[in-house]
Design a protein around this motif. Structure first.
Motif: not given
Length: 288
Positions: A119, A149, A194, A198, A215, A239, A242
């Protein structure tokens, strides 16, 4: 990123030991599966590929490049298995890696909770500056730096529309892109992030007085109820996207850890960050 010297190559066990100085397996969640998946601890390691997912496309890249080790964020076998026969997708990955002499190692929630970790990399990528604090602190960390996070502030305030565009431009392009919930003209200064799924942290993002929460994998009902209740705006990313920014950081930490063990120039490994998009979704369609 490459480091070349005349020193003796590292054994896989040495590379793992150096990496685990930065991301100790003991930091992983109790349900997680981290560490060495396949590979001989005494084999020599000269090339290391970092990727998000241990999927066939990443194995293709590893074999073509001649990687001795693949470090992924996501586990290949998160739940127990009774077979790795090559007639299953996961079994085929294992067999191909072993045939190529390529080891596989996973750093998952231990990399999430690390400081800096997954994060932190996401936060810096979307423009957060200064000190970052954990969104969900690890109670075992007396210094209060580790946890899931991060919360911080932008380099300059901006409206949500512009911030969402910044996120989209900063992360790898994926079919689903970036979704936004909230007033697009809302001022954004304080941001919670995050990497990965999340929505369990929606309450923490509200408690942190964030203007927006970045997130992935946000579900309809929790997101709808959150926005209706006046929570922070939401920016939902793929996903894979990130968590991808951490790869460069993880690779750099590995090189540094190996160098500390042997002194300047002692890393003697070449690392590569995979740019293969391993997001599950390949295309979106919209009604015209």
């Amino acid at each position: 990123m490459a480091v070349s010297t005349q020193t003796q190559n590292h054994r896989l066990a040495d590379v793992i030991a150096a990496f685990e100085e930065v991301y100790p397996p003991g930091w992983a969640a109790s349900w997680d599966a981290v560490g060495l998946v396949c590979g001989d601890p005494v084999q020599s390691v000269e090339r290391v590929l970092f990727a998000v997912d241990p999927v066939s496309a990443v194995v293709d890249e590893a074999v073509e490049w001649g990687a001795d080790l693949v470090v992924t964020h996501h586990p290949l076998m998160l739940r127990g298995v009774t077979s790795v026969a090559a007639d299953t997708p996961k079994g085929r990955v294992v067999h191909r890696l072993i045939r190529a002499g390529t080891a596989l190692y996973t750093a998952h929630t231990n990399a999430d909770t690390a400081a800096p970790g997954v994060s932190d990399a996401l936060a810096r990528t979307v423009g957060l500056t200064g000190d970052l604090s954990p969104l969900d602190p690890d109670p075992t960390d007396p210094e209060g730096r580790r946890g899931i996070g991060r919360v911080g502030v932008l380099d300059r305030p901006m409206v949500l529309r512009d911030f969402a565009d910044r996120v989209a431009q900063a992360l790898p392009a994926t079919a689903a892109g970036v979704r936004v919930a909230g007033d697009l003209d809302r001022q954004v200064t304080r941001v919670a992030v995050s990497g990965g799924a999340g929505d369990s942290l929606l309450g923490a993002a509200r408690a942190a007085a964030a203007d927006v929460f970045v997130t992935s994998d946000l579900r309809h009902h929790p997101s709808s109820e959150f926005v209706e209740a006046g929570g922070p705006a939401l920016v939902d990313t793929a996903h894979f996207a990130s968590e991808w920014p951490w790869l460069e950081e993880g690779a750099s930490h590995l090189v540094d850890a190996l160098a500390r063990r042997r002194g300047p120039g002692g890393a003697n490994v070449e690392v590569r960050v995979s740019t293969t998009v391993t997001d599950a979704w390949s295309r979106t369609f919209s009604r015209v």
